[in-house]
Design a protein around this motif. Sequence first.
Motif, mmCIF file in Angstrom:
data_model
loop_
_atom_site.group_PDB
_atom_site.id
_atom_site.type_symbol
_atom_site.label_atom_id
_atom_site.label_comp_id
_atom_site.label_asym_id
_atom_site.label_seq_id
_atom_site.Cartn_x
_atom_site.Cartn_y
_atom_site.Cartn_z
ATOM 1 N N GLN A 101 14.903 -10.741 9.423
ATOM 2 C CA GLN A 101 13.433 -10.755 9.379
ATOM 3 C C GLN A 101 12.870 -11.852 10.278
ATOM 4 O OE1 GLN A 101 10.873 -10.690 5.571
ATOM 5 N NE2 GLN A 101 10.962 -12.867 6.072
ATOM 6 N N ARG A 102 12.070 -11.432 11.269
ATOM 7 C CA ARG A 102 11.408 -12.430 12.122
ATOM 8 C C ARG A 102 10.072 -12.836 11.504
ATOM 9 N NH1 ARG A 102 10.528 -11.267 18.459
ATOM 10 N NH2 ARG A 102 8.947 -9.806 17.708
ATOM 11 N N THR A 103 9.325 -11.833 11.014
ATOM 12 C CA THR A 103 8.040 -12.112 10.364
ATOM 13 C C THR A 103 7.971 -11.308 9.071
ATOM 14 O OG1 THR A 103 7.092 -12.129 12.598
ATOM 15 C CG2 THR A 103 5.543 -12.233 10.762
ATOM 16 N N ALA A 104 7.720 -11.983 7.956
ATOM 17 C CA ALA A 104 7.568 -11.249 6.695
ATOM 18 C C ALA A 104 6.324 -10.363 6.798
ATOM 19 C CB ALA A 104 7.433 -12.237 5.547
ATOM 20 N N ASN A 105 6.376 -9.203 6.148
ATOM 21 C CA ASN A 105 5.303 -8.236 6.305
ATOM 22 C C ASN A 105 4.669 -7.903 4.953
ATOM 23 O OD1 ASN A 105 3.773 -6.492 7.841
ATOM 24 N ND2 ASN A 105 5.564 -5.623 8.852
ATOM 25 N N PHE A 106 3.368 -7.626 4.977
ATOM 26 C CA PHE A 106 2.702 -7.209 3.743
ATOM 27 C C PHE A 106 3.024 -5.753 3.451
ATOM 28 C CE2 PHE A 106 -0.029 -10.735 5.028
ATOM 29 C CZ PHE A 106 -0.140 -11.427 3.821
ATOM 30 N N SER A 107 3.368 -5.491 2.212
ATOM 31 C CA SER A 107 3.577 -4.101 1.806
ATOM 32 C C SER A 107 3.048 -3.918 0.392
ATOM 33 C CB SER A 107 5.074 -3.760 1.851
ATOM 34 O OG SER A 107 5.242 -2.395 1.606
ATOM 35 N N VAL A 108 2.456 -2.755 0.173
ATOM 36 C CA VAL A 108 1.908 -2.399 -1.131
ATOM 37 C C VAL A 108 2.605 -1.106 -1.543
ATOM 38 C CG1 VAL A 108 -0.213 -1.631 -2.300
ATOM 39 C CG2 VAL A 108 -0.315 -3.491 -0.628
ATOM 40 N N PRO A 109 2.982 -0.960 -2.816
ATOM 41 C CA PRO A 109 3.653 0.285 -3.204
ATOM 42 C C PRO A 109 2.798 1.498 -2.829
ATOM 43 C CG PRO A 109 3.643 -1.263 -5.028
ATOM 44 C CD PRO A 109 2.803 -1.875 -3.947
ATOM 45 N N ALA A 110 3.463 2.530 -2.291
ATOM 46 C CA ALA A 110 2.722 3.741 -1.909
ATOM 47 C C ALA A 110 2.202 4.457 -3.154
ATOM 48 C CB ALA A 110 3.642 4.674 -1.124
ATOM 49 N N GLN A 111 2.867 4.221 -4.283
ATOM 50 C CA GLN A 111 2.578 4.984 -5.514
ATOM 51 C C GLN A 111 2.711 6.469 -5.211
ATOM 52 O OE1 GLN A 111 2.535 2.995 -7.907
ATOM 53 N NE2 GLN A 111 1.317 1.171 -7.506
ATOM 54 N N ASN A 112 3.785 6.785 -4.506
ATOM 55 C CA ASN A 112 4.030 8.190 -4.188
ATOM 56 C C ASN A 112 4.396 8.951 -5.461
ATOM 57 O OD1 ASN A 112 4.360 10.433 -2.520
ATOM 58 N ND2 ASN A 112 6.554 10.069 -2.293
ATOM 59 N N ARG A 113 4.058 10.227 -5.484
ATOM 60 C CA ARG A 113 4.390 11.069 -6.648
ATOM 61 C C ARG A 113 4.275 12.528 -6.226
ATOM 62 N NH1 ARG A 113 -0.493 8.357 -7.990
ATOM 63 N NH2 ARG A 113 -2.268 9.631 -7.404
ATOM 64 N N PRO A 114 4.789 13.435 -7.036
ATOM 65 C CA PRO A 114 4.617 14.853 -6.689
ATOM 66 C C PRO A 114 3.133 15.192 -6.624
ATOM 67 C CG PRO A 114 6.218 14.586 -8.462
ATOM 68 C CD PRO A 114 5.587 13.241 -8.255
ATOM 69 N N SER A 115 2.791 16.149 -5.765
ATOM 70 C CA SER A 115 1.388 16.577 -5.681
ATOM 71 C C SER A 115 0.932 17.087 -7.039
ATOM 72 C CB SER A 115 1.243 17.728 -4.686
ATOM 73 O OG SER A 115 1.499 17.269 -3.404
ATOM 74 N N ASP A 116 -0.323 16.818 -7.350
ATOM 75 C CA ASP A 116 -0.889 17.274 -8.616
ATOM 76 C C ASP A 116 -1.595 18.619 -8.346
ATOM 77 O OD1 ASP A 116 -2.471 17.808 -10.765
ATOM 78 O OD2 ASP A 116 -3.522 15.880 -10.779
ATOM 79 N N PRO A 117 -1.074 19.729 -8.895
ATOM 80 C CA PRO A 117 -1.646 21.050 -8.578
ATOM 81 C C PRO A 117 -3.147 21.137 -8.874
ATOM 82 C CG PRO A 117 0.395 21.282 -9.829
ATOM 83 C CD PRO A 117 0.058 19.823 -9.821
ATOM 84 N N ALA A 118 -3.589 20.488 -9.938
ATOM 85 C CA ALA A 118 -5.016 20.557 -10.291
ATOM 86 C C ALA A 118 -5.853 19.843 -9.229
ATOM 87 C CB ALA A 118 -5.242 19.920 -11.667
ATOM 88 N N GLU A 119 -5.367 18.722 -8.770
ATOM 89 C CA GLU A 119 -6.066 17.943 -7.746
ATOM 90 C C GLU A 119 -6.103 18.720 -6.418
ATOM 91 O OE1 GLU A 119 -7.822 15.468 -7.585
ATOM 92 O OE2 GLU A 119 -7.667 14.707 -5.524
ATOM 93 N N VAL A 120 -4.965 19.328 -6.089
ATOM 94 C CA VAL A 120 -4.893 20.103 -4.846
ATOM 95 C C VAL A 120 -5.861 21.287 -4.929
ATOM 96 C CG1 VAL A 120 -3.376 21.560 -3.428
ATOM 97 C CG2 VAL A 120 -2.528 19.383 -4.321
ATOM 98 N N ALA A 121 -5.890 21.961 -6.076
ATOM 99 C CA ALA A 121 -6.782 23.123 -6.236
ATOM 100 C C ALA A 121 -8.237 22.674 -6.084
ATOM 101 C CB ALA A 121 -6.558 23.761 -7.602
#
Length: 532
Positions: free
Chosen positions: A205-225
């Motif tokens: 690591q040359r420079t530490a980097n900011f990262s935030v959890p993506a909070q990835n998850r399966p698509s929500d069918p109701a939200e997609v609809a």
Amino acid sequence: MPNQQFDAIVVGAGFAGHYLLHLLRGEGLAVKGIERGDGVGGTWYWNRYPGCRCDVESIDYSYQFSDPLQQEWVWSERYSAQPEILAYSNHVADRFGLRPLIQFDTSVIKADYNESTQRWWVHTSQGKIYDTRFLIMATGCLSTTNTPAFPGLDTFAGRTFHTGQWPQNGVDFTGRRVGIIGTGSSAIQSIPIIAAEAKDLTVFQRTANFSVPAQNRPSDPAEVARVKANYAEYRQRAAQQSAAFGPDQPRNFDSALAASPEDRQRRFEAHWQLGGFMYLAAYGDLMLNEDANRLASDFVRSKIRQIVKDPATAELLSPKGIIGCKRLCADSGYFEAYNRDNVQLVDISQQPIERLTKTGLVTGGKAYTFDDIVFATGFDAMTGSLLRMDIRGKGGRSLNDKWAAGPLTYLGLMIEGFPNLFTMTGPGSPSVLANMVTGVEQHAEYIRDLIQWIRKEKASAVEAAPAAENDWVAAVNVRSQLTLYPRCNSWYLGANVPGKPRVFMPYIGFPDYTNKLHGVREAQFAGFELQR
Ligand code: FAD
Ligand code: NAP
């Protein structure tokens, strides 16, 4: 002499190239695509490293030009993974019959403008020359990899990989001793997965980097609809957001400095839970005011300390600079990976990698032994792919010469002195600071409109006017100075590539840029000059 004539040549078969080919063929133009890879997909063809996925939600990071397409395609996850995005790109190529228009395994190496014919000669790696009236560079902002010239690079006897040129059949790291150089988005996505597979993983690591959890998850069918029930309206609202995505996500415009510590803590936590870029929407002044920004970065540092068990490692992983100044990373288990016994972090901020050796690499006077080394060292961004070609405009002037002190464009679309040459998501457009699929659709349609205008006016060529280009470059620069973006060594500034001019390249703010494009069109394409 040229081997063949075309009305338009589109270089690159990623999202940008696809849509342009579709639109220009629709105009009745004889159009050809040229792509150096052996398939479509661009970014998603080349970046096959483990964990690669988008960081703009798939519901946004997708085409909107065809309602049947956006209705029928189903994304399996909130942030879809590379294989799915590549499958989408292949689907688009087939659905719109684009593949036969594209010549694969071919690089454009040179392009010359002939002032007497007002046409371009395009030279390829296959030794062919094509004559074309319009030449459109859909060559990508992040498509030319950057591998630092470490001494001894060729001496390493093990396997080496660059995240941006990953083998098509994947890589098995089982039982291997792996070193990875870099801690940008590509490293942050791949480290947790390589760590789970490899015998051991050492991160340089040359420079530490900011990262935030993506909070990835399966698509929500109701939200997609819900979105698909009125996708056009959703897209319209998305285009009004500063980065052209996430219209239904909570965004705040108040100041972090005005909030009480308790409220701030609650707000930052809520936006951490939203994930990824939405963290920076916690307050309106995070990218404008260094004190406000520090409050947001302090919160992330406190999270790193909570996640990473070893305090010394947590400290090394805690970035010192401005959050969001380099592109914010969205991860899935990045900091957690450092709690594994088989992962070690090596700080090279003070002692750069000295050299690669037959068995590994040396830094800080210490030798590390590896079976495999992964370069997660990024790209020669925004200008790299354009300047790797030898592009020569009026008077034989090369683009490299014109851009010696940094890129000069009008609206990121055209370059004075280079008639009928268009750059898709070029420097000076929102490009990498916005949802890029929306950006390429906007540019493809604008280029189509400019070509329609030229043909309607019975002109032979169009070119950016010198004053329009100068004013635009100044406007892009002024805008960046109002923010915190220029205050770190980011690739937006070219700072990651030794010797590259330090100029902030993207235009900040998608809606203002869209208004500017509308205004220019209303004023008879002011700033673009026709030639007869
Ligand atoms: P590209 O997809 O880069 O395609 C350009 C093509 O041009 C390439 O296939 C290349 O081979 C070809 N080419 C270049 N030079 C030549 C030449 N001389 N001759 C022939 N062919 C040539 N953006 C987002 O908005 N959201 C995201 O979530 C996101 N995630 C990303 C993840 C990764 C790992 C990377 C690297 C980038 C990501 N991006 C993201 C940016 C991404 O590049 C764009 O979203 C988008 O894919 C760009 O499409 P494009 O067609 O403009 O360029
Ligand atoms: P990057 O952000 O430029 O990161 C490159 C890393 O390599 C940095 O940590 C850099 O350190 C390090 N590095 C470069 N040269 C080095 C040297 N000589 N010695 C040691 N370390 C060196 O590249 P990237 O991770 O490939 O990402 C590029 C962009 O692609 C992203 O910002 C994003 O736009 C896009 N992307 C998106 C996603 C996604 O989540 N959807 C994933 C991957 C990529 P320094 O910081 O010190 O320069």
